[in-house]
Design a protein around this motif. Structure first.
Motif, PDB file in Angstrom:
ATOM      1  N   CYS A 164       0.846  -1.202   0.000  1.00 42.17           N
ATOM      2  CA  CYS A 164       0.000   0.000   0.000  1.00 42.17           C
ATOM      3  C   CYS A 164       0.879   1.248   0.000  1.00 42.17           C
ATOM      4  O   CYS A 164       1.643   1.493   0.949  1.00 42.17           O
ATOM      5  CB  CYS A 164      -0.903  -0.020   1.229  1.00 42.17           C
ATOM      6  SG  CYS A 164      -1.976   1.430   1.343  1.00 42.17           S
ATOM      7  N   ARG A 165       0.729   2.055  -1.024  1.00 44.05           N
ATOM      8  CA  ARG A 165       1.534   3.276  -1.112  1.00 44.05           C
ATOM      9  C   ARG A 165       1.049   4.351  -0.145  1.00 44.05           C
ATOM     10  O   ARG A 165       1.809   5.240   0.222  1.00 44.05           O
ATOM     11  CB  ARG A 165       1.496   3.800  -2.546  1.00 44.05           C
ATOM     12  CG  ARG A 165       2.265   2.926  -3.534  1.00 44.05           C
ATOM     13  CD  ARG A 165       2.048   3.345  -4.960  1.00 44.05           C
ATOM     14  NE  ARG A 165       0.669   3.125  -5.383  1.00 44.05           N
ATOM     15  CZ  ARG A 165       0.217   3.359  -6.611  1.00 44.05           C
ATOM     16  NH1 ARG A 165       1.049   3.828  -7.544  1.00 44.05           N
ATOM     17  NH2 ARG A 165      -1.035   3.124  -6.927  1.00 44.05           N
ATOM     18  N   THR A 166      -0.207   4.258   0.264  1.00 48.32           N
ATOM     19  CA  THR A 166      -0.729   5.246   1.213  1.00 48.32           C
ATOM     20  C   THR A 166       0.005   5.159   2.546  1.00 48.32           C
ATOM     21  O   THR A 166       0.179   6.186   3.229  1.00 48.32           O
ATOM     22  CB  THR A 166      -2.235   5.019   1.439  1.00 48.32           C
ATOM     23  OG1 THR A 166      -2.914   5.124   0.188  1.00 48.32           O
ATOM     24  CG2 THR A 166      -2.808   6.049   2.404  1.00 48.32           C
ATOM     25  N   LEU A 167       0.444   3.969   2.933  1.00 50.16           N
ATOM     26  CA  LEU A 167       1.115   3.788   4.211  1.00 50.16           C
ATOM     27  C   LEU A 167       2.623   4.034   4.138  1.00 50.16           C
ATOM     28  O   LEU A 167       3.298   4.010   5.170  1.00 50.16           O
ATOM     29  CB  LEU A 167       0.865   2.368   4.740  1.00 50.16           C
ATOM     30  CG  LEU A 167      -0.605   1.946   4.868  1.00 50.16           C
ATOM     31  CD1 LEU A 167      -0.705   0.583   5.552  1.00 50.16           C
ATOM     32  CD2 LEU A 167      -1.417   2.980   5.619  1.00 50.16           C
ATOM     33  N   ALA A 168       3.138   4.267   2.955  1.00 53.85           N
ATOM     34  CA  ALA A 168       4.562   4.544   2.794  1.00 53.85           C
ATOM     35  C   ALA A 168       4.852   5.999   3.154  1.00 53.85           C
ATOM     36  O   ALA A 168       3.954   6.846   3.139  1.00 53.85           O
ATOM     37  CB  ALA A 168       4.986   4.258   1.348  1.00 53.85           C
ATOM     38  N   PRO A 169       6.087   6.319   3.510  1.00 52.61           N
ATOM     39  CA  PRO A 169       6.438   7.717   3.795  1.00 52.61           C
ATOM     40  C   PRO A 169       6.139   8.615   2.593  1.00 52.61           C
ATOM     41  O   PRO A 169       6.221   8.191   1.429  1.00 52.61           O
ATOM     42  CB  PRO A 169       7.947   7.649   4.081  1.00 52.61           C
ATOM     43  CG  PRO A 169       8.182   6.239   4.518  1.00 52.61           C
ATOM     44  CD  PRO A 169       7.217   5.406   3.725  1.00 52.61           C
ATOM     45  N   ASN A 170       5.782   9.835   2.886  1.00 56.57           N
ATOM     46  CA  ASN A 170       5.454  10.787   1.825  1.00 56.57           C
ATOM     47  C   ASN A 170       6.680  11.047   0.956  1.00 56.57           C
ATOM     48  O   ASN A 170       7.694  11.557   1.456  1.00 56.57           O
ATOM     49  CB  ASN A 170       4.956  12.087   2.454  1.00 56.57           C
ATOM     50  CG  ASN A 170       4.486  13.092   1.405  1.00 56.57           C
ATOM     51  OD1 ASN A 170       4.485  12.807   0.213  1.00 56.57           O
ATOM     52  ND2 ASN A 170       4.105  14.264   1.860  1.00 56.57           N
ATOM     53  N   PRO A 171       6.639  10.700  -0.337  1.00 53.39           N
ATOM     54  CA  PRO A 171       7.825  10.915  -1.188  1.00 53.39           C
ATOM     55  C   PRO A 171       8.153  12.386  -1.382  1.00 53.39           C
ATOM     56  O   PRO A 171       9.301  12.728  -1.713  1.00 53.39           O
ATOM     57  CB  PRO A 171       7.418  10.257  -2.519  1.00 53.39           C
ATOM     58  CG  PRO A 171       5.929  10.262  -2.510  1.00 53.39           C
ATOM     59  CD  PRO A 171       5.528  10.116  -1.084  1.00 53.39           C
ATOM     60  N   ALA A 172       7.179  13.266  -1.172  1.00 50.21           N
ATOM     61  CA  ALA A 172       7.430  14.697  -1.341  1.00 50.21           C
ATOM     62  C   ALA A 172       8.170  15.294  -0.152  1.00 50.21           C
ATOM     63  O   ALA A 172       8.712  16.399  -0.241  1.00 50.21           O
ATOM     64  CB  ALA A 172       6.111  15.434  -1.553  1.00 50.21           C
ATOM     65  N   GLY A 173       8.198  14.553   0.971  1.00 44.86           N
ATOM     66  CA  GLY A 173       8.874  15.063   2.162  1.00 44.86           C
ATOM     67  C   GLY A 173       8.131  16.254   2.757  1.00 44.86           C
ATOM     68  O   GLY A 173       6.914  16.404   2.572  1.00 44.86           O
ATOM     69  N   GLY A 174       8.868  17.099   3.460  1.00 40.05           N
ATOM     70  CA  GLY A 174       8.268  18.286   4.051  1.00 40.05           C
ATOM     71  C   GLY A 174       7.524  17.984   5.346  1.00 40.05           C
ATOM     72  O   GLY A 174       7.690  16.916   5.956  1.00 40.05           O
ATOM     73  N   ALA A 175       6.685  18.921   5.747  1.00 40.84           N
ATOM     74  CA  ALA A 175       5.930  18.784   6.998  1.00 40.84           C
ATOM     75  C   ALA A 175       4.929  17.632   6.879  1.00 40.84           C
ATOM     76  O   ALA A 175       4.431  17.338   5.781  1.00 40.84           O
ATOM     77  CB  ALA A 175       5.203  20.091   7.314  1.00 40.84           C
ATOM     78  N   PRO A 176       4.620  16.966   7.992  1.00 38.19           N
ATOM     79  CA  PRO A 176       3.653  15.861   7.948  1.00 38.19           C
ATOM     80  C   PRO A 176       2.290  16.324   7.411  1.00 38.19           C
ATOM     81  O   PRO A 176       1.748  17.324   7.872  1.00 38.19           O
ATOM     82  CB  PRO A 176       3.548  15.424   9.412  1.00 38.19           C
ATOM     83  CG  PRO A 176       4.822  15.880  10.039  1.00 38.19           C
ATOM     84  CD  PRO A 176       5.180  17.152   9.336  1.00 38.19           C
ATOM     85  N   ASP A 177       1.782  15.609   6.422  1.00 42.23           N
ATOM     86  CA  ASP A 177       0.461  15.944   5.884  1.00 42.23           C
ATOM     87  C   ASP A 177      -0.617  15.211   6.674  1.00 42.23           C
ATOM     88  O   ASP A 177      -0.341  14.560   7.688  1.00 42.23           O
ATOM     89  CB  ASP A 177       0.387  15.623   4.393  1.00 42.23           C
ATOM     90  CG  ASP A 177       0.693  14.160   4.080  1.00 42.23           C
ATOM     91  OD1 ASP A 177       0.665  13.330   5.028  1.00 42.23           O
ATOM     92  OD2 ASP A 177       0.944  13.833   2.910  1.00 42.23           O
ATOM     93  N   ALA A 178      -1.860  15.306   6.210  1.00 41.72           N
ATOM     94  CA  ALA A 178      -2.982  14.716   6.945  1.00 41.72           C
ATOM     95  C   ALA A 178      -2.840  13.204   7.064  1.00 41.72           C
ATOM     96  O   ALA A 178      -3.187  12.608   8.099  1.00 41.72           O
ATOM     97  CB  ALA A 178      -4.301  15.071   6.264  1.00 41.72           C
ATOM     98  N   ILE A 179      -2.326  12.550   6.026  1.00 41.99           N
ATOM     99  CA  ILE A 179      -2.153  11.098   6.081  1.00 41.99           C
ATOM    100  C   ILE A 179      -1.092  10.720   7.097  1.00 41.99           C
ATOM    101  O   ILE A 179      -1.264   9.797   7.900  1.00 41.99           O
ATOM    102  CB  ILE A 179      -1.816  10.545   4.685  1.00 41.99           C
ATOM    103  CG1 ILE A 179      -3.017  10.689   3.752  1.00 41.99           C
ATOM    104  CG2 ILE A 179      -1.379   9.084   4.768  1.00 41.99           C
ATOM    105  CD1 ILE A 179      -2.763  10.224   2.338  1.00 41.99           C
ATOM    106  N   GLU A 180       0.025  11.448   7.089  1.00 45.25           N
ATOM    107  CA  GLU A 180       1.083  11.168   8.057  1.00 45.25           C
ATOM    108  C   GLU A 180       0.572  11.343   9.489  1.00 45.25           C
ATOM    109  O   GLU A 180       0.896  10.556  10.383  1.00 45.25           O
ATOM    110  CB  GLU A 180       2.276  12.100   7.809  1.00 45.25           C
ATOM    111  CG  GLU A 180       3.102  11.745   6.590  1.00 45.25           C
ATOM    112  CD  GLU A 180       3.911  10.477   6.794  1.00 45.25           C
ATOM    113  OE1 GLU A 180       4.173  10.106   7.962  1.00 45.25           O
ATOM    114  OE2 GLU A 180       4.275   9.840   5.794  1.00 45.25           O
TER     115      GLU A 180
END
Length: 255
Positions: A164-180
């Motif tokens: 599941c790609r949704t559970l992978a770290p955000n590839p864009a990086g930066g501040a934690p988004d809503a999913i993180e």
């Protein structure tokens, strides 16, 4: 003695005349006046305590365990077809007693899966709610409550999937988004229990959904509904169930 008998005959004739007139009046009421209901119908209505005849409106009822076994059999057939590199089998007849839906599935939106054949069901037999994670929110809770009240589906799957790609770290990086932010608690639970992140997330979503919903929790307590976390393998089609052992009992235990 003769006079007495003649008097009795006259009295009986008078009584018959009065009774006959009453019967004629009942059978032929004045114009514009509805005839009274027969005595037997009135008595029957009085007995059942209703002024209108009862209507037959059967409610479908499919035990959760029967629905679950149907899904497992369908999934095993799908696994065998995938392993043999054959087309997925045609779903078996829907189980008796099912209403509009045999089950509802809260599934991760990233899962590109044909859920009907993988669960041994026609697509129209499944209420599919696809959201990231899958994360349950108040709107999803309300939809499930409304649909259960109207349709009485016996199973709700909280369904994740492998890779599941949704559970992978955000590839864009930066501040934690809503999913993180939604994943933070699941990651902590995964580390504490030594579980996979998917299993931790699915169990948490089940707990949160039932904790927030009185109607769904009551349905689970009365064994009208079972809420089961499960993980579907993207490649083999195999379902891995993450429920507690007591949830697999033929009858739900008193909690």
């Amino acid at each position: 003695m003769v006079l007495s008998s003649r008097t009795a005959v006259l009295a009986l004739a008078s009584l018959l005349a009065v009774t006959g007139g009453a019967i004629v009046a009942q059978e032929h009421p004045p114009a514009g006046q509805a005839p009274p209901r027969p005595h037997l119908e009135t008595a029957a209505e009085h007995k059942r305590g209703a002024r209108t005849a009862p209507t037959h409106a059967p409610q479908p009822e499919l035990p959760p365990m029967v629905a679950w076994l149907h899904l497992e059999q369908g999934n095993r057939a799908a696994q065998q077809a995938i392993a043999a590199r054959q087309a997925l089998p045609k779903p078996a007849d829907r189980p008796a007693g099912a209403g509009r839906y045999v089950c509802a599935v809260l599934v991760c939106a990233d899962a590109d899966l044909d859920l009907g054949p993988l669960l041994g069901l026609q697509r129209r037999d499944i209420l599919v709610i696809a959201v990231p994670g899958p994360f349950a929110d108040p709107a999803i809770q309300a939809l499930l409550e409304r649909t259960f009240a109207a349709e009485r589906f016996p199973l709700l799957l909280v369904l994740g999937h492998t890779h599941c790609r949704t559970l992978a770290p955000n590839p864009a990086g930066g501040a934690p988004d809503a999913i993180e932010q939604r994943l933070e608690r699941a990651r902590a639970e995964s580390k504490r229990r030594q579980w996979s992140l998917t299993r931790s997330l699915l169990l948490l979503q089940r707990e949160q959904l039932l904790a927030a919903s009185d109607p769904l929790r009551a349905a689970v307590a009365s064994d009208q509904l079972r809420v089961l976390p499960a993980e579907l393998d993207d490649r083999t089609g195999a379902l891995t169930w993450h429920h507690q052992p007591i949830d697999a009992l033929p009858l739900a235990p008193v909690k």
